[in-house]
Each structure stands twice: as C-alpha cells, then as structure tokens.
Design an enzyme around this catalytic site. Structure first.
Site, short mmCIF file in Angstrom:
data_model
loop_
_atom_site.label_atom_id
_atom_site.label_comp_id
_atom_site.label_asym_id
_atom_site.label_seq_id
_atom_site.Cartn_x
_atom_site.Cartn_y
_atom_site.Cartn_z
N ASP A 206 0.83 -1.20 0.00
CA ASP A 206 0.00 0.00 0.00
C ASP A 206 0.87 1.25 0.00
O ASP A 206 0.58 2.23 -0.70
CB ASP A 206 -0.91 -0.03 1.23
CG ASP A 206 -1.77 1.21 1.35
OD1 ASP A 206 -2.58 1.46 0.45
OD2 ASP A 206 -1.62 1.95 2.35
N GLU B 132 -2.00 -5.43 -3.62
CA GLU B 132 -1.00 -4.65 -2.88
C GLU B 132 0.12 -5.55 -2.38
O GLU B 132 1.30 -5.14 -2.39
CB GLU B 132 -1.68 -3.96 -1.69
CG GLU B 132 -2.64 -2.85 -2.10
CD GLU B 132 -3.42 -2.27 -0.94
OE1 GLU B 132 -3.99 -1.18 -1.10
OE2 GLU B 132 -3.46 -2.91 0.13
#
EC number: 3.1.26.3
Length: 225
Positions: A49, A121
C-alpha cells in the site's frame, strides 16, 4: 521453491519474473489458509500500500506540474483505493492463483473486492522486496496504464456526479433501492439499483451497500455519457 504453471502464467500477466518465488507465494496466501509455516500476505499488503502510494504520488506530480494539493488528493485517492486495486487484480486474473481456505472459497473469495485489492497490494510489495523500487514502480505504471491519464474523471465521486447530472436537468436526486442481499452474515453481498426520475436505471453488486451504490452510479453515468 518452484512455481506452478499457473503461477508462471500469472508472472507473464503482470510482466514480472520473481527471483525469489516464495515472495509471490506469500503475497497470494490469504489468512484463511495460513499457518505457522505458511505466512499470510497481510504484512506484504501493508508494505505494498505504501509503495503504491509513493509511485502514484510521484506519477501525479510529474503528470501535472501545476496542480494544487487539493486537486491532487482526489486523484491520488482514486488511483490507490481498494476498488482500483481490485480492478487491476481482475485484469490480471489474480483470483485464479489466490490461496484461500475452504470457507472463503465457498463464499466466493476469489471474486471479493477486498481480498483481490489486498492481494494486489501484496504482490506489489513482493516485487519491491524481490528486486527493489524501480521494478515495482515499472510494474505498477504498466498495470495501472491509462488510469493515471484519465484520473481526473475517475477522481469524482460517482454518486455526487450523478446527483449533479440530475440536478442540472431539473430532476430530483437519484434514488437507491436494495434489490437483494445474499451470502452469509459475515460476508453479505448486496445488489443495488439506482433510479433517475427520467426512468434510467443501473444495477450493481458488491460486498457492502455503499460500494454497490457507488458502482451503480458509476455504471449509470457511463451509459448516460
């Protein structure tokens, strides 16, 4: 560790070959199937992320050198939000190689937006850990593609945009109706229909009402334009 044929096909779809295959395996391992000897992808998701955020912040600054922070923030959010990560994951068929426990598989885990977004992610972080930032950046920019160039349109909240469209034509605000709810209590699936006073409608299904409403509004906006 050797990768299966399915994993190698996934490498081709993302355009990256892992030097350390165990990183890819971990990135694709959901918590429902993890164990003491088989770690899940949550820590990689956390890192991915942040890597994604840095890549997109840099790309937006380079794309528009005069944009203010107020203009950049919604564009950034549109590119890094879970929905966008899940869309990218679907395009590379990440769900086909996602490792899930039986309960998650039975409840459609390979299609769940949250699981796909998290795993995307994690894959980003796996590439970053495998060879560094430049390779991760290259993969992200390749997979996100035109989204970066079209982000001004995507950055607008679809429910707000649809309401503005209706009001500009003298219509009442759109209404949202729950058509159905299915799945177990811990993982419900909602189908929502958005309706305009002029008669146009669109349906969308998602794991929560808000997302289903947003998706329905986005779909209807697309048909109107």
């Amino acid at each position: 560790m050797k990768l299966s044929a399915d994993h190698k096909a996934f490498e081709q779809r993302i355009g990256y070959k892992f030097r350390h295959p165990e990183l890819l395996i971990r990135a694709l391992t959901h918590g429902s199937v993890s164990s003491a000897t088989r770690p899940d992808n949550q820590r990689l998701e956390f890192l991915g992320d942040r890597v994604l955020g840095l890549v997109m912040a840099t790309a937006l600054l380079e794309k528009d050198k005069t944009a203010t922070e107020g203009q950049l923030a919604p564009r950034f959010n549109a590119l890094v939000r879970k929905e966008t990560c899940a869309d990218v994951a679907r395009e590379v068929d990440l769900g086909a190689v996602l490792r899930l426990g039986r309960s998650e598989m039975m409840s459609g885990g390979r299609r769940k937006q949250a699981l796909l977004g998290d795993a995307m992610e994690a894959v980003i972080a796996a590439v970053y850990r495998d060879t560094g930032f430049e390779e991760a950046q290259a993969m992200i920019l390749r997979l996100w593609g035109d989204r970066i160039h079209k982000v001004e349109d995507d950055a607008r909240d679809p429910k707000t945009a649809l309401q503005e469209w209706a009001q500009a034509r003298g219509q009442k605000p759109p209404s949202y109706v729950e058509l159905s709810r299915s799945g177990p209590d811990h993982a419900p699936v909602f189908t929502i229909q958005v309706r305009l006073a002029s008669g146009e409608t669109a349906d969308a299904t998602a794991g929560n009402k808000r997302q289903a409403e947003q998706d329905a509004a986005r779909k209807l906006l697309g048909s109107l334009s």
